[in-house]
Design a protein around this motif. Structure first.
Motif, PDB file in Angstrom:
ATOM      1  N   LEU A   1      10.204  13.636 -20.382  1.00 25.25           N
ATOM      2  CA  LEU A   1      10.914  12.599 -19.242  1.00 25.25           C
ATOM      3  C   LEU A   1       9.988  12.221 -18.340  1.00 25.25           C
ATOM      4  O   LEU A   1       9.938  11.098 -17.927  1.00 25.25           O
ATOM      5  CB  LEU A   1      11.957  13.563 -18.434  1.00 25.25           C
ATOM      6  N   PHE A   2       8.871  12.910 -18.066  1.00 24.70           N
ATOM      7  CA  PHE A   2       7.841  12.315 -17.173  1.00 24.70           C
ATOM      8  C   PHE A   2       7.167  11.176 -17.465  1.00 24.70           C
ATOM      9  O   PHE A   2       7.188  10.186 -16.680  1.00 24.70           O
ATOM     10  CB  PHE A   2       6.758  13.626 -16.594  1.00 24.70           C
ATOM     11  N   PRO A   3       6.611  11.138 -18.793  1.00 25.45           N
ATOM     12  CA  PRO A   3       6.025   9.650 -19.144  1.00 25.45           C
ATOM     13  C   PRO A   3       7.072   8.688 -19.037  1.00 25.45           C
ATOM     14  O   PRO A   3       6.804   7.458 -18.650  1.00 25.45           O
ATOM     15  CB  PRO A   3       5.768   9.969 -20.612  1.00 25.45           C
ATOM     16  N   VAL A   4       8.196   8.861 -19.255  1.00 28.25           N
ATOM     17  CA  VAL A   4       9.288   7.861 -19.127  1.00 28.25           C
ATOM     18  C   VAL A   4       9.527   7.459 -17.893  1.00 28.25           C
ATOM     19  O   VAL A   4       9.588   5.909 -17.695  1.00 28.25           O
ATOM     20  CB  VAL A   4      10.698   8.282 -19.902  1.00 28.25           C
ATOM     21  N   VAL A   5       9.617   8.375 -16.910  1.00 28.61           N
ATOM     22  CA  VAL A   5       9.802   7.862 -15.664  1.00 28.61           C
ATOM     23  C   VAL A   5       8.696   7.155 -14.905  1.00 28.61           C
ATOM     24  O   VAL A   5       8.715   6.200 -14.494  1.00 28.61           O
ATOM     25  CB  VAL A   5      10.030   9.291 -14.726  1.00 28.61           C
ATOM     26  N   ILE A   6       7.214   7.511 -15.486  1.00 24.33           N
ATOM     27  CA  ILE A   6       6.143   7.038 -14.673  1.00 24.33           C
ATOM     28  C   ILE A   6       6.092   5.427 -15.425  1.00 24.33           C
ATOM     29  O   ILE A   6       5.880   4.562 -14.845  1.00 24.33           O
ATOM     30  CB  ILE A   6       4.888   7.824 -15.396  1.00 24.33           C
ATOM     31  N   GLY A   7       6.528   5.207 -16.628  1.00 29.57           N
ATOM     32  CA  GLY A   7       6.568   4.027 -17.434  1.00 29.57           C
ATOM     33  C   GLY A   7       7.412   3.429 -16.571  1.00 29.57           C
ATOM     34  O   GLY A   7       7.061   1.993 -16.639  1.00 29.57           O
ATOM     35  N   LEU A   8       8.678   3.706 -16.326  1.00 34.19           N
ATOM     36  CA  LEU A   8       9.707   2.867 -15.839  1.00 34.19           C
ATOM     37  C   LEU A   8       9.150   2.346 -14.170  1.00 34.19           C
ATOM     38  O   LEU A   8       9.507   1.320 -13.785  1.00 34.19           O
ATOM     39  CB  LEU A   8      10.858   3.458 -15.598  1.00 34.19           C
ATOM     40  N   LEU A   9       8.556   3.275 -13.484  1.00 32.85           N
ATOM     41  CA  LEU A   9       8.033   3.114 -12.381  1.00 32.85           C
ATOM     42  C   LEU A   9       7.089   1.868 -12.254  1.00 32.85           C
ATOM     43  O   LEU A   9       6.972   1.041 -11.650  1.00 32.85           O
ATOM     44  CB  LEU A   9       7.351   4.176 -11.680  1.00 32.85           C
ATOM     45  N   LEU A  10       5.949   2.128 -13.159  1.00 32.55           N
ATOM     46  CA  LEU A  10       4.960   1.057 -13.336  1.00 32.55           C
ATOM     47  C   LEU A  10       5.581  -0.392 -13.930  1.00 32.55           C
ATOM     48  O   LEU A  10       5.055  -1.147 -13.479  1.00 32.55           O
ATOM     49  CB  LEU A  10       3.886   1.468 -14.203  1.00 32.55           C
ATOM     50  N   ARG A  11       6.682  -0.286 -14.616  1.00 35.85           N
ATOM     51  CA  ARG A  11       7.190  -1.491 -15.084  1.00 35.85           C
ATOM     52  C   ARG A  11       8.009  -2.222 -13.866  1.00 35.85           C
ATOM     53  O   ARG A  11       7.847  -3.411 -13.778  1.00 35.85           O
ATOM     54  CB  ARG A  11       8.472  -1.155 -16.093  1.00 35.85           C
ATOM     55  N   THR A  12       8.434  -1.449 -13.203  1.00 36.07           N
ATOM     56  CA  THR A  12       9.069  -2.016 -11.941  1.00 36.07           C
ATOM     57  C   THR A  12       8.112  -2.560 -10.706  1.00 36.07           C
ATOM     58  O   THR A  12       8.315  -3.482 -10.142  1.00 36.07           O
ATOM     59  CB  THR A  12      10.131  -1.176 -11.223  1.00 36.07           C
ATOM     60  N   LEU A  13       7.104  -1.784 -10.667  1.00 34.28           N
ATOM     61  CA  LEU A  13       5.824  -2.251  -9.834  1.00 34.28           C
ATOM     62  C   LEU A  13       4.863  -3.500 -10.465  1.00 34.28           C
ATOM     63  O   LEU A  13       4.133  -4.092  -9.792  1.00 34.28           O
ATOM     64  CB  LEU A  13       4.981  -1.232  -9.427  1.00 34.28           C
TER      65      LEU A  13
ATOM     66  N   THR B   1       0.806  -1.083  -0.032  1.00 26.03           N
ATOM     67  CA  THR B   1      -0.195   0.101   0.076  1.00 26.03           C
ATOM     68  C   THR B   1       0.791   1.185   0.191  1.00 26.03           C
ATOM     69  O   THR B   1       0.715   2.212  -0.700  1.00 26.03           O
ATOM     70  CB  THR B   1      -1.047   0.157   1.177  1.00 26.03           C
ATOM     71  N   LEU B   2       1.970   1.289   0.791  1.00 29.28           N
ATOM     72  CA  LEU B   2       3.059   2.275   0.809  1.00 29.28           C
ATOM     73  C   LEU B   2       3.575   2.655  -0.785  1.00 29.28           C
ATOM     74  O   LEU B   2       3.741   3.755  -1.129  1.00 29.28           O
ATOM     75  CB  LEU B   2       4.040   1.915   1.910  1.00 29.28           C
ATOM     76  N   ILE B   3       3.595   1.766  -1.572  1.00 28.68           N
ATOM     77  CA  ILE B   3       4.116   1.595  -2.885  1.00 28.68           C
ATOM     78  C   ILE B   3       3.268   2.641  -3.704  1.00 28.68           C
ATOM     79  O   ILE B   3       3.445   3.397  -4.424  1.00 28.68           O
ATOM     80  CB  ILE B   3       4.699   0.562  -3.223  1.00 28.68           C
ATOM     81  N   TRP B   4       1.950   2.120  -3.605  1.00 31.13           N
ATOM     82  CA  TRP B   4       0.969   2.646  -4.419  1.00 31.13           C
ATOM     83  C   TRP B   4       0.748   4.062  -3.828  1.00 31.13           C
ATOM     84  O   TRP B   4       0.389   5.090  -4.804  1.00 31.13           O
ATOM     85  CB  TRP B   4      -0.307   2.045  -4.321  1.00 31.13           C
ATOM     86  N   THR B   5       0.809   4.288  -2.367  1.00 33.82           N
ATOM     87  CA  THR B   5       0.434   5.908  -2.165  1.00 33.82           C
ATOM     88  C   THR B   5       1.769   6.682  -2.706  1.00 33.82           C
ATOM     89  O   THR B   5       1.495   7.750  -3.211  1.00 33.82           O
ATOM     90  CB  THR B   5       0.522   5.618  -0.499  1.00 33.82           C
TER      91      THR B   5
END
Length: 64
Positions: free
Chosen positions: A41-53, A2-6
């Motif tokens: 850069l922002f869409p790339v960062v969000i994409g990498l974050l979602l890929r790791t999650l 839950t902390l990760i999603w928050t």
């Protein structure tokens, strides 16, 4: 988990706030480079974050 999603949701909301600030700022000083950097850069960062999650436990099979 839950902390990760928050944290993820907080980063997305902060990014949306930053985008609004970066779209208003060039209208006053005519410097569009920070907005262009953000939009690249922002869409790339969000994409990498979602890929790791996607599967935070690696190849471990989750209990069903």
């Amino acid at each position: 988990m839950t902390l990760i999603w928050t944290i993820t949701i907080g980063l997305v909301l902060y990014g949306m706030h930053l985008q609004q600030q970066l779209t208003e700022w060039p209208q006053t000083c005519f410097n569009h480079f920070p907005l262009q950097d953000y939009l690249a850069l922002f869409p790339v960062v969000i994409g990498l974050l979602l890929r790791t999650l996607e599967n935070p436990m690696g190849n471990v099979e989750l209990l069903r």
